[in-house]
Write an enzyme that holds these catalytic residues in place. Structure first.
Site, mmCIF file in Angstrom:
data_model
loop_
_atom_site.group_PDB
_atom_site.id
_atom_site.type_symbol
_atom_site.label_atom_id
_atom_site.label_comp_id
_atom_site.label_asym_id
_atom_site.label_seq_id
_atom_site.Cartn_x
_atom_site.Cartn_y
_atom_site.Cartn_z
ATOM 1 N N LYS A 84 3.247 6.317 4.782
ATOM 2 C CA LYS A 84 2.528 5.709 4.462
ATOM 3 C C LYS A 84 3.078 4.174 4.947
ATOM 4 O O LYS A 84 3.930 3.910 4.944
ATOM 5 C CB LYS A 84 2.129 5.743 2.676
ATOM 6 C CG LYS A 84 1.033 4.444 2.453
ATOM 7 C CD LYS A 84 -0.144 5.295 2.477
ATOM 8 C CE LYS A 84 -1.042 4.030 2.530
ATOM 9 N NZ LYS A 84 -1.182 2.675 3.381
ATOM 10 N N LYS A 109 0.198 3.794 -2.333
ATOM 11 C CA LYS A 109 -0.277 5.150 -2.781
ATOM 12 C C LYS A 109 -0.382 6.560 -2.569
ATOM 13 O O LYS A 109 -0.856 7.388 -2.349
ATOM 14 C CB LYS A 109 -1.545 4.502 -1.381
ATOM 15 C CG LYS A 109 -1.875 3.635 -1.876
ATOM 16 C CD LYS A 109 -3.636 3.301 -0.518
ATOM 17 C CE LYS A 109 -4.786 2.635 -0.415
ATOM 18 N NZ LYS A 109 -3.926 1.129 -0.444
ATOM 19 N N SER A 118 0.707 -1.222 -0.019
ATOM 20 C CA SER A 118 0.201 -0.104 0.059
ATOM 21 C C SER A 118 0.627 1.082 -0.358
ATOM 22 O O SER A 118 0.462 2.381 -0.483
ATOM 23 C CB SER A 118 -0.684 -0.276 1.237
ATOM 24 O OG SER A 118 -2.046 -0.409 1.179
ATOM 25 N N SER A 139 -5.465 3.966 4.606
ATOM 26 C CA SER A 139 -5.285 3.257 2.992
ATOM 27 C C SER A 139 -6.610 2.155 2.607
ATOM 28 O O SER A 139 -6.318 1.318 2.144
ATOM 29 C CB SER A 139 -4.566 2.078 4.050
ATOM 30 O OG SER A 139 -3.694 1.512 2.489
#
Length: 448
Positions: free
Chosen positions: A252, A70, A67, A131
């Site tokens: 993140k 992202k 993720s 997320s």
């Protein structure tokens, strides 16, 4: 045993002891040359302002990032907002694909209603804080019309930003096998997003630098989505969370079966902001959540305990070796040059004296005689002021592979072109000066 044999045995033993005593410090010194040990497949620590790498291990291997991909989706959302292509308050209603993905609670998601209406800001917050995967695909559709179109934008932007080792195959960072056979066209079910640790750090640096407002969202520890869904931030190093670390305000996390435990963090203390990346961190337990925070703590401790940000030279700094550049056909015969910005960077504490400014003139701006041609505008770039390190600490270079710790060198003033009469008189003066010099040289030759 004779005395002679005893003496020989003693001599051999003494020699062996001496050899080991010499080797052991060398081994210890070799181990000590590696400043920290990070249990991850790849890791990197960077000064966010200059892009200087403070520590790195296996930073160029292309690996799954889960993720953390992202971050590119966030970049393209914020870029589209700034360019006026989309607005925070514009609304989106989920199509069948986004609706189905958003209902998979085994993945990180806020469940979206098929007939619901959601603003870009709501979707962005769900993606950046929690997320949320369905929200990420929704944003891709808002910007590009489809996730297929969006991944082309992701790869194009990566190239534009200077990333070298990457492949984006979806907007979320999920393994394509999780997309229920609805993965973007041109990709396969066994693909997922991959990047190097260096590229992940570079993308994060550009995200923070180009759109610093993103920190406001990334630093939110918990929020409630409009449908009542609780959205805790997976970055457990934020204030108030289990691995709280002073100064951490982003960025993140990511985890899949192939990517393992991943985390890109950013933290600021005083005037120093750093970015760290760990890919596939491990503590030997098989835990996929906590190792990324434990290894990140090591990196951040190393940064804030050992480095400081120092100004190497100020704005308007002039090289002592070459404060001016000659000018041809101008009212003035030279122009002063100076830096247009200060240069600051993180360095080991006590190391400032080991950095020296280095002037690099752009020869393409000069004629064969090393002169600028008039007219010369004030503020015209003629080169860069870089830095050279003269110390002994291990250097890892910069994110982009070039010295980002530099400032442009520009002209301090303008120089107008001299009029025809002045140029003519200079030509005449030069002509007679040549004759006079030739004559005096000849006369001097008579008396040799």
């Amino acid at each position: 045993m004779s005395i002679m044999k005893l003496k020989r045995c003693f001599a051999v033993l003494l020699a062996v002891t001496l050899v080991f005593s010499l080797i052991t410090p060398l081994r210890q010194a070799s181990a000590a040359s590696d400043p920290i040990s990070i249990s991850a497949k790849a890791s990197i620590l960077v000064d966010a302002a200059s892009g200087k790498i403070l520590y790195g291990n296996n930073i160029d291997e292309q690996l799954p990032v889960a993720s953390m991909a992202k971050a590119m989706t966030e970049y393209l959302v914020l870029e589209s907002i700034h360019k006026g292509k989309i607005k925070w308050d514009q609304t989106y209603t989920p199509d069948e694909y986004v609706y189905k993905i958003s209902q998979i609670r085994g993945l990180s998601n806020v469940p979206l209603r098929r007939d619901g209406s959601y603003t870009v800001r709501e979707l962005y917050e769900a993606m950046a804080i929690y997320s949320a995967n369905g929200a990420a695909i929704a944003l891709a559709e808002v910007i590009a019309g489809s996730e297929t179109n969006f991944i082309k934008m992701m790869n194009d932007k990566a190239k534009q930003l200077g990333l070298k080792r990457y492949e984006f195959v979806n907007a979320t960072g999920l393994e394509n096998s999780d997309l229920m056979g609805m993965q973007p066209e041109g990709t396969t079910a066994d693909q997922e997003n991959t990047m190097s640790a260096r590229d992940m750090a570079l993308l994060s640096q550009r995200l923070i630098t180009d759109y610093p407002e993103m920190i406001e969202t990334a630093s939110i520890s918990r929020k409630t989505f409009k449908e009542g869904t609780d959205m805790p931030n997976y970055n457990w190093m934020l204030k108030g969370l289990i691995y709280e670390y002073p100064g951490v305000d982003g960025l993140k996390t990511g985890s899949t079966s192939s990517a393992g435990s991943c985390f890109t963090a950013t933290a600021k203390r005083g005037n120093m902001r750093v970015i760290s990346v760990v890919l596939n961190a491990t503590d030997g337990t098989g835990d996929i959540k906590t190792p990324r925070f434990k290894e990140t703590k090591k990196l951040l401790d190393y940064a804030f305990n050992n480095f400081t940000v120092e100004q190497l030279f100020p704005k308007n700094y002039q090289s002592k070796k070459q404060p001016t550049v000659p000018v041809v056909d101008g009212k003035g015969k030279e122009v002063a040059i100076q830096t247009n910005a200060p240069v600051e960077m993180a360095m080991h504490k006590g190391e400032k004296e080991n950095y020296e400014p280095k002037l690099i003139i752009d020869k393409s701006k000069l004629n064969d005689k090393g002169e600028l041609s008039a007219p010369v505008k004030k503020g015209a770039k003629v080169g860069v002021m870089s830095v050279e390190y003269k110390g002994k600490e291990k250097q890892y270079g910069y994110l982009t592979g070039s010295n980002a710790g530099q400032a442009d060198v520009v002209t301090k003033d303008s120089v107008e072109k001299a009029n025809w009469f002045v140029l003519m008189m200079r030509g005449i003066g030069g002509f007679f000066a040549g004759i006079w010099n030739g004559a005096t040289s000849g006369i001097q030759g008579w008396f040799k």
